[in-house]
Design an enzyme around this catalytic site. Structure first.
Site, PDB file in Angstrom:
ATOM      1  N   PRO A   1      -6.100   4.727  -1.723  1.00 50.04           N
ATOM      2  CA  PRO A   1      -5.224   5.665  -1.106  1.00 50.04           C
ATOM      3  C   PRO A   1      -3.870   5.273  -1.694  1.00 50.04           C
ATOM      4  O   PRO A   1      -3.169   4.369  -1.503  1.00 50.04           O
ATOM      5  CB  PRO A   1      -5.011   5.298   0.370  1.00 50.04           C
ATOM      6  CG  PRO A   1      -6.269   4.390   0.558  1.00 50.04           C
ATOM      7  CD  PRO A   1      -6.516   3.909  -0.637  1.00 50.04           C
ATOM      8  N   GLU A   2      -3.512   6.475  -2.483  1.00 54.52           N
ATOM      9  CA  GLU A   2      -2.246   6.225  -2.819  1.00 54.52           C
ATOM     10  C   GLU A   2      -1.325   7.599  -2.154  1.00 54.52           C
ATOM     11  O   GLU A   2      -1.806   8.224  -1.182  1.00 54.52           O
ATOM     12  CB  GLU A   2      -2.026   6.550  -4.464  1.00 54.52           C
ATOM     13  CG  GLU A   2      -2.708   5.187  -5.347  1.00 54.52           C
ATOM     14  CD  GLU A   2      -2.844   5.613  -6.863  1.00 54.52           C
ATOM     15  OE1 GLU A   2      -1.947   6.025  -7.248  1.00 54.52           O
ATOM     16  OE2 GLU A   2      -3.738   5.348  -7.373  1.00 54.52           O
TER      17      GLU A   2
ATOM     18  N   HIS B   1     -16.167  -1.972  11.935  1.00 57.02           N
ATOM     19  CA  HIS B   1     -14.836  -1.834  10.921  1.00 57.02           C
ATOM     20  C   HIS B   1     -13.869  -0.871  11.615  1.00 57.02           C
ATOM     21  O   HIS B   1     -12.743  -0.365  10.874  1.00 57.02           O
ATOM     22  CB  HIS B   1     -15.361  -1.345   9.619  1.00 57.02           C
ATOM     23  CG  HIS B   1     -16.286  -2.479   8.970  1.00 57.02           C
ATOM     24  ND1 HIS B   1     -16.041  -3.535   8.734  1.00 57.02           N
ATOM     25  CD2 HIS B   1     -17.651  -1.836   8.519  1.00 57.02           C
ATOM     26  CE1 HIS B   1     -17.156  -4.208   8.074  1.00 57.02           C
ATOM     27  NE2 HIS B   1     -18.110  -3.246   8.077  1.00 57.02           N
TER      28      HIS B   1
ATOM     29  N   ARG C   1     -12.354  -3.512   4.596  1.00 60.50           N
ATOM     30  CA  ARG C   1     -11.825  -4.741   3.945  1.00 60.50           C
ATOM     31  C   ARG C   1     -10.572  -5.322   4.825  1.00 60.50           C
ATOM     32  O   ARG C   1     -10.117  -6.474   4.419  1.00 60.50           O
ATOM     33  CB  ARG C   1     -11.428  -4.332   2.549  1.00 60.50           C
ATOM     34  CG  ARG C   1     -12.769  -4.302   1.937  1.00 60.50           C
ATOM     35  CD  ARG C   1     -12.660  -4.000   0.322  1.00 60.50           C
ATOM     36  NE  ARG C   1     -11.908  -5.170  -0.423  1.00 60.50           N
ATOM     37  CZ  ARG C   1     -11.463  -5.042  -1.641  1.00 60.50           C
ATOM     38  NH1 ARG C   1     -11.734  -4.022  -2.280  1.00 60.50           N
ATOM     39  NH2 ARG C   1     -10.885  -6.261  -2.179  1.00 60.50           N
TER      40      ARG C   1
ATOM     41  N   ARG D   1      14.594  -5.329 -16.503  1.00 62.44           N
ATOM     42  CA  ARG D   1      13.527  -6.174 -16.165  1.00 62.44           C
ATOM     43  C   ARG D   1      12.705  -6.413 -17.527  1.00 62.44           C
ATOM     44  O   ARG D   1      12.613  -5.966 -18.589  1.00 62.44           O
ATOM     45  CB  ARG D   1      12.589  -5.152 -15.590  1.00 62.44           C
ATOM     46  CG  ARG D   1      13.051  -4.603 -13.957  1.00 62.44           C
ATOM     47  CD  ARG D   1      12.874  -5.761 -13.023  1.00 62.44           C
ATOM     48  NE  ARG D   1      13.193  -5.164 -11.792  1.00 62.44           N
ATOM     49  CZ  ARG D   1      12.087  -4.692 -10.933  1.00 62.44           C
ATOM     50  NH1 ARG D   1      11.048  -4.723 -11.379  1.00 62.44           N
ATOM     51  NH2 ARG D   1      12.697  -4.294  -9.628  1.00 62.44           N
TER      52      ARG D   1
END
Length: 291
Positions: free
Chosen positions: A2-3, A113, A133, A172
């Site tokens: 899931p993005e 779950h 999970r 960065r």
DNA sequence: ACCGCACCCTGAGCGC
DNA sequence: TGCGCTCAGGGTGCGG
């Protein structure tokens, strides 16, 4: 998995069901890593509340309740938020499915779950949060209570600009992919769409961010927005076992150009797609097209 | 301040 | 058939 597009797709479908309805009770599983707010407290706080709206911030979902408190949800890797109306055995793996009786295969029953079950006062459609999970998260926020998780988020990835990526990147000492995955820079990009956008922009995931030109940053940002928007349009998704809240497969799977195509020919130049670890994530790119 | 890495958890897939 | 191994990527937190 899931993005941003999957979360947005979920938000749109679940908001239709939740909005304006009052929660009679919430069933939960036992305390675990999954619950940032202990489940007993969660049950107490949510019972009797009406859900005013469901918003999205990056990959988080944020439900506003009628007492001005909020419920924060994150799907993690395997989280699924879906309604009983649309729930189907497609939510289960093939092996799990085959072990079910024919009856159980047509109607979803909460299993071990299924960490949240919303039962509404009108006793209509229920909403479930299932997460095998437990990388997903749920947290109740008192009225006015801020969330460090939300405060840390950068601009929504649908609005990311090349200028931002360039400005951050030049200071960065890490890869451009790590910048894209950094939720405090822009919120919502995950491993799959990062690879796809970098392919379209012709930039290798492992390239040092400071070596990416302003022009390339513009291209990357543009393609990030494009792939995310396109994926939302097609019902959101990117990976094999994603299932939208209505039980359908996401539509984006067929459009992936590099992700999970290791060894297969590049669709543009036929060079075999390579896979390499970048920013601790498997990253896919075309050695021919991406510099 | 920032980077890389270990870790949280479970199931699928693979080689033997 | 079944065991043990690897992989999957969301995020957090810690040591350097």
């Amino acid at each position: 998995m899931p993005e941003l597009p999957e979360v947005e797709t979920t938000r749109r479908q679940i908001e239709k069901i939740m909005r304006g309805r009052r929660i009679e009770r919430v069933d939960t599983t036992e305390p675990s890593y999954f619950f940032l707010t202990p489940p007993d407290r969660l049950r107490r706080r949510l019972g009797g509340r009406r859900i005013e709206r469901l918003d999205r911030a990056g990959k988080y979902l944020l439900a506003e309740l009628d007492d001005a408190s909020h419920l924060l949800l994150h799907l993690g890797m395997t989280g699924q938020l879906f309604s009983s109306e649309a729930a189907s055995v497609r939510l289960l793996s093939a092996t799990a499915r085959s072990s079910l009786s024919p009856e159980a295969q047509t109607r979803f029953e909460p299993d071990q779950h299924t960490h949240l079950r919303f039962v509404f006062e009108d006793r209509g459609t229920e909403v479930f949060f299932r997460d095998v999970r437990k990388f997903g998260k749920v947290e109740w926020l008192a009225p006015g209570q801020s969330s460090p998780r939300l405060d840390l988020l950068g601009i929504d990835a649908l609005l990311v600009t090349g200028e931002l990526l360039f400005d951050v990147g030049r200071h960065r000492k890490t890869s451009i992919k790590a910048i894209l995955l950094d939720q405090s820079v822009s919120a919502g990009i995950g491993n799959i769409y990062a690879d796809e956008a970098l392919f379209l922009a012709g930039v290798r995931p492992g390239r040092a961010a400071r070596r990416v030109t302003r022009r390339e940053c513009e291209a990357i940002a543009g393609f990030v927005r494009q792939v995310l928007e396109r994926s939302i349009e097609t019902g959101g998704s990117s990976i094999n076992d994603y299932v939208a809240p209505d039980g359908s497969d996401g539509g984006y799977q067929d459009e992936r150009k590099v992700y999970a195509r290791t060894g297969e020919p590049c669709l543009r130049c036929e060079t075999p797609i390579k896979r390499k670890l970048v920013a601790q994530r498997s990253s896919h790119y075309c050695p021919g097209c991406q510099k």
